[in-house]
Design a protein around this motif. Structure first.
Motif, PDB file in Angstrom:
ATOM      1  N   GLU A 142       0.811  -1.218   0.000  1.00  6.08           N
ATOM      2  CA  GLU A 142       0.000   0.000   0.000  1.00  6.08           C
ATOM      3  C   GLU A 142       0.845   1.270   0.000  1.00  6.08           C
ATOM      4  OE1 GLU A 142      -0.617  -1.897   4.186  1.00  6.08           O
ATOM      5  OE2 GLU A 142      -0.139  -2.551   2.148  1.00  6.08           O
ATOM      6  N   THR A 143       1.978   1.260   0.732  1.00 12.92           N
ATOM      7  CA  THR A 143       2.819   2.462   0.717  1.00 12.92           C
ATOM      8  C   THR A 143       3.586   2.577  -0.605  1.00 12.92           C
ATOM      9  OG1 THR A 143       4.533   1.267   1.930  1.00 12.92           O
ATOM     10  CG2 THR A 143       3.076   2.682   3.216  1.00 12.92           C
ATOM     11  N   PHE A 144       3.967   1.443  -1.154  1.00  9.52           N
ATOM     12  CA  PHE A 144       4.661   1.432  -2.441  1.00  9.52           C
ATOM     13  C   PHE A 144       3.753   2.018  -3.530  1.00  9.52           C
ATOM     14  CE2 PHE A 144       5.984  -0.868  -6.355  1.00  9.52           C
ATOM     15  CZ  PHE A 144       7.281  -0.409  -6.438  1.00  9.52           C
ATOM     16  N   GLU A 145       2.497   1.583  -3.554  1.00 12.21           N
ATOM     17  CA  GLU A 145       1.559   2.099  -4.548  1.00 12.21           C
ATOM     18  C   GLU A 145       1.274   3.578  -4.331  1.00 12.21           C
ATOM     19  OE1 GLU A 145      -1.971   0.037  -5.717  1.00 12.21           O
ATOM     20  OE2 GLU A 145      -1.081  -1.909  -5.294  1.00 12.21           O
ATOM     21  N   ALA A 146       1.101   3.984  -3.071  1.00 15.07           N
ATOM     22  CA  ALA A 146       0.854   5.399  -2.785  1.00 15.07           C
ATOM     23  C   ALA A 146       2.032   6.249  -3.246  1.00 15.07           C
ATOM     24  CB  ALA A 146       0.585   5.600  -1.300  1.00 15.07           C
ATOM     25  N   ALA A 147       3.249   5.756  -3.019  1.00 16.87           N
ATOM     26  CA  ALA A 147       4.437   6.488  -3.456  1.00 16.87           C
ATOM     27  C   ALA A 147       4.460   6.635  -4.978  1.00 16.87           C
ATOM     28  CB  ALA A 147       5.699   5.785  -2.956  1.00 16.87           C
ATOM     29  N   LEU A 148       4.047   5.603  -5.684  1.00 18.20           N
ATOM     30  CA  LEU A 148       3.967   5.688  -7.147  1.00 18.20           C
ATOM     31  C   LEU A 148       2.918   6.703  -7.579  1.00 18.20           C
ATOM     32  CD1 LEU A 148       4.181   1.993  -8.399  1.00 18.20           C
ATOM     33  CD2 LEU A 148       5.666   3.873  -9.084  1.00 18.20           C
ATOM     34  N   ARG A 149       1.804   6.730  -6.883  1.00 11.26           N
ATOM     35  CA  ARG A 149       0.680   7.583  -7.297  1.00 11.26           C
ATOM     36  C   ARG A 149       0.923   9.070  -7.050  1.00 11.26           C
ATOM     37  NH1 ARG A 149      -3.369   4.299  -8.840  1.00 11.26           N
ATOM     38  NH2 ARG A 149      -3.275   2.173  -8.045  1.00 11.26           N
ATOM     39  N   VAL A 150       1.887   9.410  -6.207  1.00 12.90           N
ATOM     40  CA  VAL A 150       2.144  10.832  -5.960  1.00 12.90           C
ATOM     41  C   VAL A 150       3.294  11.378  -6.804  1.00 12.90           C
ATOM     42  CG1 VAL A 150       1.220  10.737  -3.621  1.00 12.90           C
ATOM     43  CG2 VAL A 150       3.682  10.447  -3.974  1.00 12.90           C
ATOM     44  N   LEU A 151       3.886  10.542  -7.650  1.00  7.85           N
ATOM     45  CA  LEU A 151       4.992  11.001  -8.495  1.00  7.85           C
ATOM     46  C   LEU A 151       4.482  11.788  -9.694  1.00  7.85           C
ATOM     47  CD1 LEU A 151       7.416   7.955  -8.758  1.00  7.85           C
ATOM     48  CD2 LEU A 151       7.818  10.114  -7.572  1.00  7.85           C
ATOM     49  N   ARG A 152       5.146  12.871  -9.997  1.00 11.81           N
ATOM     50  CA  ARG A 152       4.869  13.603 -11.229  1.00 11.81           C
ATOM     51  C   ARG A 152       5.431  12.798 -12.394  1.00 11.81           C
ATOM     52  NH1 ARG A 152       9.394  15.217 -13.464  1.00 11.81           N
ATOM     53  NH2 ARG A 152      11.193  15.829 -12.236  1.00 11.81           N
ATOM     54  N   PRO A 153       5.002  13.073 -13.636  1.00 12.98           N
ATOM     55  CA  PRO A 153       5.629  12.420 -14.787  1.00 12.98           C
ATOM     56  C   PRO A 153       7.142  12.688 -14.773  1.00 12.98           C
ATOM     57  CG  PRO A 153       3.626  13.510 -15.466  1.00 12.98           C
ATOM     58  CD  PRO A 153       3.876  13.910 -14.027  1.00 12.98           C
ATOM     59  N   GLY A 154       7.917  11.637 -14.893  1.00  9.44           N
ATOM     60  CA  GLY A 154       9.367  11.763 -14.838  1.00  9.44           C
ATOM     61  C   GLY A 154       9.919  11.736 -13.432  1.00  9.44           C
ATOM     62  N   GLY A 155       9.050  11.517 -12.437  1.00  7.84           N
ATOM     63  CA  GLY A 155       9.495  11.493 -11.044  1.00  7.84           C
ATOM     64  C   GLY A 155      10.290  10.243 -10.713  1.00  7.84           C
ATOM     65  N   ARG A 156      10.853  10.223  -9.507  1.00  7.76           N
ATOM     66  CA  ARG A 156      11.730   9.138  -9.099  1.00  7.76           C
ATOM     67  C   ARG A 156      11.247   8.540  -7.781  1.00  7.76           C
ATOM     68  NH1 ARG A 156      13.841  13.583 -10.605  1.00  7.76           N
ATOM     69  NH2 ARG A 156      14.608  14.310  -8.593  1.00  7.76           N
ATOM     70  N   LEU A 157      11.118   7.223  -7.748  1.00  3.84           N
ATOM     71  CA  LEU A 157      10.718   6.497  -6.543  1.00  3.84           C
ATOM     72  C   LEU A 157      11.885   5.674  -6.055  1.00  3.84           C
ATOM     73  CD1 LEU A 157       8.777   5.192  -4.446  1.00  3.84           C
ATOM     74  CD2 LEU A 157       8.110   3.589  -6.229  1.00  3.84           C
ATOM     75  N   PHE A 158      12.173   5.793  -4.772  1.00  5.31           N
ATOM     76  CA  PHE A 158      13.214   4.962  -4.162  1.00  5.31           C
ATOM     77  C   PHE A 158      12.577   4.205  -3.016  1.00  5.31           C
ATOM     78  CE2 PHE A 158      16.925   4.088  -1.481  1.00  5.31           C
ATOM     79  CZ  PHE A 158      17.722   3.461  -2.416  1.00  5.31           C
ATOM     80  N   SER A 159      12.599   2.874  -3.094  1.00  2.18           N
ATOM     81  CA  SER A 159      12.023   2.027  -2.053  1.00  2.18           C
ATOM     82  C   SER A 159      13.159   1.285  -1.373  1.00  2.18           C
ATOM     83  CB  SER A 159      11.043   1.028  -2.667  1.00  2.18           C
ATOM     84  OG  SER A 159      10.468   0.212  -1.672  1.00  2.18           O
ATOM     85  N   LEU A 160      13.229   1.394  -0.042  1.00  2.00           N
ATOM     86  CA  LEU A 160      14.331   0.755   0.661  1.00  2.00           C
ATOM     87  C   LEU A 160      13.811  -0.045   1.850  1.00  2.00           C
ATOM     88  CD1 LEU A 160      15.140   2.806   3.391  1.00  2.00           C
ATOM     89  CD2 LEU A 160      15.406   4.261   1.400  1.00  2.00           C
ATOM     90  N   GLY A 161      14.499  -1.097   2.153  1.00  2.00           N
ATOM     91  CA  GLY A 161      14.107  -1.948   3.260  1.00  2.00           C
ATOM     92  C   GLY A 161      14.100  -3.401   2.846  1.00  2.00           C
ATOM     93  N   VAL A 162      13.514  -4.228   3.664  1.00  2.00           N
ATOM     94  CA  VAL A 162      13.429  -5.668   3.405  1.00  2.00           C
ATOM     95  C   VAL A 162      11.970  -6.049   3.341  1.00  2.00           C
ATOM     96  CG1 VAL A 162      14.003  -7.977   4.228  1.00  2.00           C
ATOM     97  CG2 VAL A 162      15.637  -6.113   4.526  1.00  2.00           C
ATOM     98  N   SER A 163      11.573  -6.622   2.227  1.00  2.00           N
ATOM     99  CA  SER A 163      10.188  -7.019   2.030  1.00  2.00           C
ATOM    100  C   SER A 163       9.996  -8.476   2.425  1.00  2.00           C
ATOM    101  CB  SER A 163       9.815  -6.838   0.554  1.00  2.00           C
ATOM    102  OG  SER A 163       8.554  -7.383   0.299  1.00  2.00           O
ATOM    103  N   SER A 164       8.851  -8.766   3.059  1.00  2.00           N
ATOM    104  CA  SER A 164       8.547 -10.156   3.407  1.00  2.00           C
ATOM    105  C   SER A 164       7.874 -10.864   2.240  1.00  2.00           C
ATOM    106  CB  SER A 164       7.642 -10.211   4.644  1.00  2.00           C
ATOM    107  OG  SER A 164       6.449  -9.508   4.388  1.00  2.00           O
ATOM    108  N   GLY A 165       7.600 -10.159   1.169  1.00  2.00           N
ATOM    109  CA  GLY A 165       6.974 -10.753  -0.010  1.00  2.00           C
ATOM    110  C   GLY A 165       7.260  -9.902  -1.229  1.00  2.00           C
TER     111      GLY A 165
END
Length: 197
Positions: A142-165
């Motif tokens: 849910e946070t990953f998707e929200a982060a994608l949805r707030v990016l402007r065209p050409g924006g940059r998403l950085f996701s860090l941490g350890v995912s359990s899935g």
């Protein structure tokens, strides 16, 4: 693989002594004036979060949002984002103590995601422009998707941490807008903790 080797590909790193391969590249001397407690978070939390801001390629004038600025996200990410030239920093969390710390560390706005939809609030705060950089420190779908949805065209998403899935990228809303996604994460192997302890 750098420091990722320690605790992830080398077993028993919680022992009193451990052989560190490539020590010249993976270790830094601790000044005698600092205690173990003062530097205990530096090897992982501080360095990873500084690299998070750098990997997001924050530039002067950028608007940056940090999802889940808790123990992992707030201090180094917010401070580094400001030092790199971000003019507006938005934190998203729900824990009052973390939200207050985010404000103290430089967040211009802090959104409680339990009280308001963060995507709608960020859209409102940016007058519909959205953000240049989204840093997602919780590694949940849910946070990953929200982060994608707030990016402007050409924006940059950085996701860090350890995912359990696995995380999935919902391509529907983004078919026309190119974004850059950088993941600094690995899924924890089944039956083993993320730190290898």
């Amino acid at each position: 693989m750098g420091g990722w080797k320690i605790g992830n590909t080398i077993d028993r790193t919680q022992a009193e002594y451990v052989l560190v391969l490539d020590a010249m590249a993976n270790l830094a001397p601790v000044p005698d004036s600092l205690t173990d407690e003062q530097v205990s978070m530096c090897p992982d939390i501080m360095s990873t979060r500084f690299s998070g801001a750098e990997s997001g390629k924050i530039r002067i004038g950028d608007t940056v949002t940090v999802f889940a600025p808790g123990a992992i996200g707030f201090a180094p990410l917010l401070a580094r984002a400001r030092l790199m030239g971000a003019t507006t920093i938005i934190g998203v969390d729900s824990v009052p103590a973390r939200m207050e710390t985010a404000r103290r560390m430089g967040a211009d706005h802090v959104i409680d995601f339990k009280q308001a939809d963060p995507v709608a609030e960020i859209t409102r705060l940016t007058d519909g422009r959205s953000v240049d950089v989204a840093i997602e420190a919780l590694v949940r779908q849910e946070t990953f998707e929200a982060a994608l949805r707030v990016l402007r065209p050409g924006g940059r998403l950085f996701s860090l941490g350890v995912s359990s899935g696995d995380l999935t990228i919902p391509l529907g809303p983004f078919w026309r807008d190119w974004v850059t996604i950088r993941l600094l994460q690995r899924s924890a192997p089944a039956g083993r903790s993320a730190c290898g302890a």
